[in-house]
Design an enzyme around this catalytic site. Structure first.
Site, PDB file in Angstrom:
ATOM      1  N   ILE A  24       1.000  -1.236   0.125  1.00  0.00           N
ATOM      2  CA  ILE A  24       0.041  -0.084  -0.013  1.00  0.00           C
ATOM      3  C   ILE A  24       0.861   1.088   0.064  1.00  0.00           C
ATOM      4  O   ILE A  24       0.400   2.191  -0.552  1.00  0.00           O
ATOM      5  CB  ILE A  24      -0.895   0.128   1.229  1.00  0.00           C
ATOM      6  CG1 ILE A  24      -0.303  -0.085   2.584  1.00  0.00           C
ATOM      7  CG2 ILE A  24      -1.978  -1.131   1.143  1.00  0.00           C
ATOM      8  CD1 ILE A  24      -1.147   0.420   3.787  1.00  0.00           C
ATOM      9  N   ASP A  69      17.458   1.421   7.085  1.00  0.00           N
ATOM     10  CA  ASP A  69      16.570   0.504   7.738  1.00  0.00           C
ATOM     11  C   ASP A  69      15.713   1.469   8.896  1.00  0.00           C
ATOM     12  O   ASP A  69      16.469   2.190   9.447  1.00  0.00           O
ATOM     13  CB  ASP A  69      17.113  -0.593   8.494  1.00  0.00           C
ATOM     14  CG  ASP A  69      16.595  -1.640   9.166  1.00  0.00           C
ATOM     15  OD1 ASP A  69      15.621  -1.046   9.918  1.00  0.00           O
ATOM     16  OD2 ASP A  69      16.810  -2.640   9.232  1.00  0.00           O
ATOM     17  N   SER A 146      -1.024   2.840  10.447  1.00  0.00           N
ATOM     18  CA  SER A 146      -1.358   1.907  11.807  1.00  0.00           C
ATOM     19  C   SER A 146      -2.075   0.915  11.037  1.00  0.00           C
ATOM     20  O   SER A 146      -1.773   0.355   9.836  1.00  0.00           O
ATOM     21  CB  SER A 146      -2.018   2.872  12.707  1.00  0.00           C
ATOM     22  OG  SER A 146      -2.438   2.211  13.945  1.00  0.00           O
ATOM     23  N   LYS A 164       1.122  -1.164  16.913  1.00  0.00           N
ATOM     24  CA  LYS A 164       0.085  -0.303  16.338  1.00  0.00           C
ATOM     25  C   LYS A 164      -0.759   0.619  17.310  1.00  0.00           C
ATOM     26  O   LYS A 164      -0.803   1.916  17.016  1.00  0.00           O
ATOM     27  CB  LYS A 164      -0.932  -0.868  15.474  1.00  0.00           C
ATOM     28  CG  LYS A 164      -0.341  -1.689  14.297  1.00  0.00           C
ATOM     29  CD  LYS A 164       0.583  -0.972  13.521  1.00  0.00           C
ATOM     30  CE  LYS A 164       0.731  -1.954  11.923  1.00  0.00           C
ATOM     31  NZ  LYS A 164       1.675  -1.039  11.318  1.00  0.00           N
TER      32      LYS A 164
END
Length: 273
Positions: A24, A69, A146, A164
């Site tokens: 996404i 990273d 999230s 999250k």
């Protein structure tokens, strides 16, 4: 691509996206570029990040890939500095890097738990903190990716739920502290998204897993990556100037029914291994 937005909404802006090499976040990068933004894509794999950037350039957009990273603040800050030197001040920063695996809590090692928290929560903090001094003065958007696990406890996802939930509270806290800088902070919490690596891991039994997952979604379908990208575009556009410190679920109503069907699918996949 949805045609509900005016063309060129982000023209002249610089969007920096971690985890933008796939899934996404890549779709968000593509959508932002199509709306005129210059996009810096940061990922652990330079090949994947630059591959996503090359596809954007081939479509007529501006993009470049960088390697870092998100768990390593110094390396991340160096890559962000390179992006800043290339495209200028950052108008939009999307913290999208994430990690996940399916495991019941008793089988998650300390290192496994820490890895997910470090990528998701610490990585989001590192992303926003490293970008802070590079943001366009008086006007910038921070957007965290999230997940519904932040508010919906789920079997076999203790590590992700904790990470999250931390992201959500981080966004809310930064919205208080950084508002005076002209920085808006928000988060998107997707439910299941079709044709992504994350859902391939969370629905390993294919149609059987999906039947469980969709049973817990009132709209009876997963999201499309374009729908997530549309929400990201809205939140980072001039259409949402007073939306601040908010976590928006985009889940087809899943959080209204709860996690039991999804958790059942995850537990079933573990038993079948």
């Amino acid at each position: 691509m949805a045609d509900v937005f005016k063309d060129g909404l982000l023209r002249g802006q610089h969007a920096l996206i971690t985890g933008g090499g796939s899934g996404i976040n890549r779709r968000i990068a593509e959508r932002f570029a199509a709306q005129g933004a210059a996009v810096s894509i940061v990922g652990r794999s330079l090949e994947r990040a630059e591959g996503a950037a090359e596809a954007i350039r081939a479509a007529g957009g501006q993009a470049r890939g960088f390697s870092a990273d998100v768990r390593d603040f110094d390396v991340l800050a160096t890559s962000f500095g390179q992006a800043h030197a290339n495209f200028g001040p950052v108008d939009i920063c999307v913290a999208g890097a994430a990690g996940n695996f399916v495991a019941e809590a008793e089988n998650i090692s300390s290192n496994g738990f820490k890895t997910v928290v470090d990528i998701d929560l610490v990585g989001t903090w590192n992303t926003f903190r490293a970008a802070l001094t590079l943001l366009r003065a008086g006007r910038a958007n921070l957007l965290a990716i999230s997940a519904v696990q932040s508010v919906m406890p789920m079997a076999a996802q203790a590590h992700v739920c904790a990470a999250k939930a931390g992201i959500d509270m981080l966004v809310r806290t930064l919205s208080i502290e950084w508002a005076a800088r002209g920085v808006r902070c928000n988060a998107i919490a997707p439910g299941p998204v079709a044709n992504t690596e994350g859902m391939r891991r969370l629905a390993p039994e294919g149609d059987t897993s999906w039947a469980h997952v969709l049973a817990g979604i009132p709209m009876a379908r997963a999201a499309d990556a374009d729908e997530i990208a549309d929400l990201a575009l809205f939140l980072c556009s001039g259409a949402a100037p007073y939306i601040h410190g908010t976590v928006i679920a985009i889940d087809g109503g899943q959080t209204n029914l709860g996690s039991l069907p999804f958790g059942a699918a995850l537990l079933e996949s573990l038993r079948d291994r």
